[in-house]
Write a protein that holds these residues in place. Structure first.
Motif, PDB file in Angstrom:
ATOM      1  N   PHE A   1      40.770   9.049 -17.264  1.00 43.65           N
ATOM      2  CA  PHE A   1      40.644  10.291 -16.500  1.00 43.65           C
ATOM      3  C   PHE A   1      39.825  11.336 -17.258  1.00 43.65           C
ATOM      4  O   PHE A   1      39.074  12.111 -16.657  1.00 43.65           O
ATOM      5  CB  PHE A   1      42.025  10.856 -16.176  1.00 43.65           C
ATOM      6  CG  PHE A   1      42.799  10.026 -15.185  1.00 43.65           C
ATOM      7  CD1 PHE A   1      42.164   9.342 -14.158  1.00 43.65           C
ATOM      8  CD2 PHE A   1      44.193   9.927 -15.272  1.00 43.65           C
ATOM      9  CE1 PHE A   1      42.874   8.571 -13.251  1.00 43.65           C
ATOM     10  CE2 PHE A   1      44.914   9.169 -14.368  1.00 43.65           C
ATOM     11  CZ  PHE A   1      44.266   8.485 -13.360  1.00 43.65           C
ATOM     12  N   ALA A   2      39.969  11.364 -18.586  1.00 44.98           N
ATOM     13  CA  ALA A   2      39.192  12.314 -19.393  1.00 44.98           C
ATOM     14  C   ALA A   2      37.698  12.014 -19.294  1.00 44.98           C
ATOM     15  O   ALA A   2      36.865  12.928 -19.221  1.00 44.98           O
ATOM     16  CB  ALA A   2      39.646  12.263 -20.856  1.00 44.98           C
ATOM     17  N   GLY A   3      37.331  10.736 -19.279  1.00 51.66           N
ATOM     18  CA  GLY A   3      35.924  10.363 -19.114  1.00 51.66           C
ATOM     19  C   GLY A   3      35.383  10.778 -17.758  1.00 51.66           C
ATOM     20  O   GLY A   3      34.245  11.254 -17.651  1.00 51.66           O
ATOM     21  N   ILE A   4      36.200  10.617 -16.725  1.00 51.19           N
ATOM     22  CA  ILE A   4      35.784  11.047 -15.379  1.00 51.19           C
ATOM     23  C   ILE A   4      35.615  12.568 -15.339  1.00 51.19           C
ATOM     24  O   ILE A   4      34.685  13.086 -14.708  1.00 51.19           O
ATOM     25  CB  ILE A   4      36.806  10.581 -14.336  1.00 51.19           C
ATOM     26  CG1 ILE A   4      36.846   9.051 -14.275  1.00 51.19           C
ATOM     27  CG2 ILE A   4      36.479  11.147 -12.955  1.00 51.19           C
ATOM     28  CD1 ILE A   4      37.936   8.478 -13.391  1.00 51.19           C
ATOM     29  N   ALA A   5      36.498  13.290 -16.020  1.00 53.98           N
ATOM     30  CA  ALA A   5      36.394  14.749 -16.058  1.00 53.98           C
ATOM     31  C   ALA A   5      35.103  15.196 -16.747  1.00 53.98           C
ATOM     32  O   ALA A   5      34.475  16.177 -16.335  1.00 53.98           O
ATOM     33  CB  ALA A   5      37.608  15.340 -16.779  1.00 53.98           C
ATOM     34  N   ALA A   6      34.680  14.472 -17.790  1.00 53.37           N
ATOM     35  CA  ALA A   6      33.416  14.797 -18.460  1.00 53.37           C
ATOM     36  C   ALA A   6      32.239  14.608 -17.509  1.00 53.37           C
ATOM     37  O   ALA A   6      31.305  15.430 -17.464  1.00 53.37           O
ATOM     38  CB  ALA A   6      33.246  13.928 -19.704  1.00 53.37           C
ATOM     39  N   ALA A   7      32.269  13.525 -16.717  1.00 46.96           N
ATOM     40  CA  ALA A   7      31.218  13.305 -15.714  1.00 46.96           C
ATOM     41  C   ALA A   7      31.246  14.395 -14.654  1.00 46.96           C
ATOM     42  O   ALA A   7      30.195  14.840 -14.168  1.00 46.96           O
ATOM     43  CB  ALA A   7      31.395  11.926 -15.067  1.00 46.96           C
ATOM     44  N   ALA A   8      32.447  14.873 -14.297  1.00 42.21           N
ATOM     45  CA  ALA A   8      32.578  15.948 -13.320  1.00 42.21           C
ATOM     46  C   ALA A   8      31.915  17.230 -13.825  1.00 42.21           C
ATOM     47  O   ALA A   8      31.250  17.945 -13.059  1.00 42.21           O
ATOM     48  CB  ALA A   8      34.055  16.205 -13.010  1.00 42.21           C
ATOM     49  N   TRP A   9      32.083  17.533 -15.104  1.00 43.67           N
ATOM     50  CA  TRP A   9      31.490  18.757 -15.670  1.00 43.67           C
ATOM     51  C   TRP A   9      29.965  18.715 -15.542  1.00 43.67           C
ATOM     52  O   TRP A   9      29.337  19.705 -15.157  1.00 43.67           O
ATOM     53  CB  TRP A   9      31.892  18.908 -17.124  1.00 43.67           C
ATOM     54  CG  TRP A   9      31.632  20.274 -17.689  1.00 43.67           C
ATOM     55  CD1 TRP A   9      32.518  21.300 -17.793  1.00 43.67           C
ATOM     56  CD2 TRP A   9      30.390  20.774 -18.211  1.00 43.67           C
ATOM     57  NE1 TRP A   9      31.919  22.404 -18.341  1.00 43.67           N
ATOM     58  CE2 TRP A   9      30.608  22.118 -18.607  1.00 43.67           C
ATOM     59  CE3 TRP A   9      29.124  20.228 -18.385  1.00 43.67           C
ATOM     60  CZ2 TRP A   9      29.602  22.910 -19.161  1.00 43.67           C
ATOM     61  CZ3 TRP A   9      28.113  21.018 -18.930  1.00 43.67           C
ATOM     62  CH2 TRP A   9      28.352  22.334 -19.314  1.00 43.67           C
ATOM     63  N   VAL A  10      29.370  17.565 -15.839  1.00 43.22           N
ATOM     64  CA  VAL A  10      27.916  17.410 -15.734  1.00 43.22           C
ATOM     65  C   VAL A  10      27.467  17.580 -14.281  1.00 43.22           C
ATOM     66  O   VAL A  10      26.473  18.260 -13.993  1.00 43.22           O
ATOM     67  CB  VAL A  10      27.474  16.039 -16.284  1.00 43.22           C
ATOM     68  CG1 VAL A  10      25.981  15.821 -16.048  1.00 43.22           C
ATOM     69  CG2 VAL A  10      27.791  15.932 -17.768  1.00 43.22           C
ATOM     70  N   PHE A  11      28.199  16.984 -13.355  1.00 48.90           N
ATOM     71  CA  PHE A  11      27.857  17.090 -11.929  1.00 48.90           C
ATOM     72  C   PHE A  11      27.911  18.544 -11.464  1.00 48.90           C
ATOM     73  O   PHE A  11      26.986  19.043 -10.811  1.00 48.90           O
ATOM     74  CB  PHE A  11      28.827  16.235 -11.110  1.00 48.90           C
ATOM     75  CG  PHE A  11      28.597  16.303  -9.622  1.00 48.90           C
ATOM     76  CD1 PHE A  11      27.724  15.424  -9.001  1.00 48.90           C
ATOM     77  CD2 PHE A  11      29.253  17.256  -8.843  1.00 48.90           C
ATOM     78  CE1 PHE A  11      27.507  15.486  -7.631  1.00 48.90           C
ATOM     79  CE2 PHE A  11      29.048  17.326  -7.476  1.00 48.90           C
ATOM     80  CZ  PHE A  11      28.166  16.433  -6.861  1.00 48.90           C
TER      81      PHE A  11
END
Length: 531
Positions: free
Chosen positions: A459-469
């Motif tokens: 989930f933390a990795g997905i959150a990092a991708a969310a920040w970039v998006f």
């Protein structure tokens, strides 16, 4: 065609020493609160199921997989309701769609409360899921359309406030009924959800219809009357009506109270315009809406809220009573932080608050993953790791509630043009609920496959991708009218940065609070495209 319009100071962003904050419009606040109360239905269901699931499993003797399906399936049912609500809200109006949502959920809650077995309980979840789907779509649409520009962020975040309030009430219900006999306790937990839906259906009758929907039906006189009540000034009401008429394709010099509307102006070709032949701005809006909804759920919020007793059990808390009390703390923190967020949306802006929120998600998810991994690999109880796990869960739900939770619905409901709004928000709601359903229905299996700590690393990795998006594709919308926002979209890079700094709102040299809306092809782009 170039369009110039004189707007009130309330509709533009002024420098801090020139800005005069208008008083909150009490009528629009009351309307938004009534509409937003539909979100209590979903919140209560999420909160109450987290505790009820423990007792349902013991009473009906079902497996973890069946519990996953039971808890998460409502998120797959609700898109059906959202799709129907998108069409229904265009046919019968926003207000009657809210009433229909409350009635359907009432029936679902009664069925769940009287369920004799697992199959009947699943049927009750289906009916309740349809009602939740209705509420999930219509609350943000109505509140965004009823809100004055100066307080649209605050009012549009109210559905998320009531959703979190519903979660907290669900957690408290779990604790209150947990002392009852096994067969009665969980049924009361689920059945009590019928009470707020009954009162909601009656209260909504006092609400006015959305002026944007009324204009789309040619009922200009009624829309004008309502706009005068929900706007900060008569001048703003006049300008909002002019903007809505322009969007709906009604001539500005048409002052009749009732205007005939042909079928092609009531939504024909909307899906083609949205999915097959979108303009660059509409394409950008559509991608932004899908992305913000996907990442809001893919970062694991429903896993934490639904399975918080399991998470606390993995952290070392074994008593049912203590686990339920810990979930009440989760609901309390979520509610407090969502209330804080409502007062910052129109001051800080959507973009900054969202990026700060996702940054908090990344840090708290990584901390939770590490602490749970340490607890699971230790042969003895490590009080510091247990405490850190609980603190990380609280920080996680606080970070979500201060930005990602409310902004998802505020942002997606305000960026679509009127012609595409109901269908666009409906698709976003489908993505939101399907993603939530997948997370909810796979979390327990995921933790068995890669451990609970491993799930939160994911989930933390997905959150990092969310920040970039979010940083790349989401421009700021604070201080802009709904009809101006489309001009902020269309260029994925340059305009996103410009919009974040507030470009597109140019003051006249006279400094008298009037603005001119951009130039041709920029801030005043056509709000509909040709099929």
């Amino acid at each position: 065609m170039e369009v110039a319009a004189a707007l009130t100071p309330n509709e533009i962003e002024l420098e801090p020493h020139h800005q005069k904050k208008p008083s909150r419009n009490k009528y629009s606040l009351a309307c938004a609160m009534l509409a937003s109360m539909t979100s209590i239905l979903l919140g209560y269901d999420i909160g109450v199921m987290s505790g009820a699931a423990m007792y349902i499993k013991r009473d009906l003797r079902i497996s973890d997989v069946e519990i996953e399906i039971l808890a998460g399936i409502i998120n797959l049912y609700s898109p059906i309701g959202s799709y129907i609500a998108g069409r229904t809200s265009d046919w019968i109006g926003r207000r009657y769609t809210i009433i229909l949502a409350a009635v359907i959920f009432f029936v679902g809650a009664i069925l769940m409360g009287f369920s004799p077995n697992y199959a009947f309980l699943m049927f009750g979840r289906f009916v309740a899921g349809i009602g939740i789907g209705f509420a999930f779509l219509i609350a943000p649409v109505y509140t965004s359309e009823i809100s004055p520009t100066s307080s649209r962020g605050f009012l549009s975040s109210l559905p998320e406030v009531f959703l979190n309030g519903g979660i907290l009430v669900g957690y408290i219900s779990n604790y209150a009924f947990s002392k009852l006999p096994l067969r009665i306790g969980w049924r009361l937990m689920l059945g009590v959800g019928a009470i707020p839906s009954m009162f909601l259906a009656m209260a909504v009758l006092a609400m006015p219809e959305s002026p944007r929907w009324l204009v789309s039906q040619g009922r200009i006189g009624e829309a004008r009357t309502i706009l005068n009540k929900i706007s900060d000034s008569k001048q703003e009401a006049h300008q909002r009506l002019a903007d809505i008429k322009h969007t709906a394709g009604i001539p500005q010099d048409c002052n009749d109270d009732v205007v005939p509307i042909t079928k092609n102006k009531q939504g024909q070709g909307v899906w083609k315009e949205l999915l097959l032949y979108p303009t660059p701005a509409v394409r950008h809006i559509f991608i932004a809406s899908l992305g913000i909804h996907f990442f809001a759920q893919a970062t694991g919020i429903d896993a934490v809220v639904l399975y918080s007793p399991r998470i606390f059990d993995n952290a070392g808390i074994k008593s049912d009573s203590k686990k339920l009390l810990a979930t009440v703390a989760v609901g309390f923190v979520k509610t407090v932080f969502i209330l804080v967020a409502t007062f910052f949306l129109d001051r800080v802006g959507r973009r900054k608050l969202l990026l700060s929120s996702v940054s908090g998600l990344i840090i708290s998810l990584l901390t939770l993953a590490v602490s749970l991994t340490v607890v699971n690999r230790s042969d003895t109880t490590l009080n510091w790791a247990v405490g850190l796990s609980i603190a990380s869960v609280l920080c996680y739900v606080g970070s979500f509630s201060i930005g990602s939770g409310p902004i998802t619905w505020v942002y997606s409901s305000e960026i679509f043009p009127l012609r595409l709004r109901a269908q666009g928000v409906a698709i976003g709601a489908v993505v939101n609920r399907v993603t939530s359903g997948v997370i909810s229905m796979t979390f327990l299996s995921l933790t068995k496959a890669i451990t609970t700590g491993g799930a939160f690393f994911l989930f933390a990795g997905i959150a990092a991708a969310a920040w970039v998006f979010h940083y790349t594709l989401l421009p700021e919308t604070r201080g802009k009218t709904l009809e101006e926002i489309e001009g902020s979209f269309g260029n994925f890079w340059r305009k996103s940065k410009k919009s974040a700094s507030g470009e597109g709102h140019k003051r006249n040299s006279s400094g008298n609070g009037q603005i001119q809306l951009g130039t041709k092809g920029q801030d005043q782009q056509p709000l509909t495209s040709v099929d």
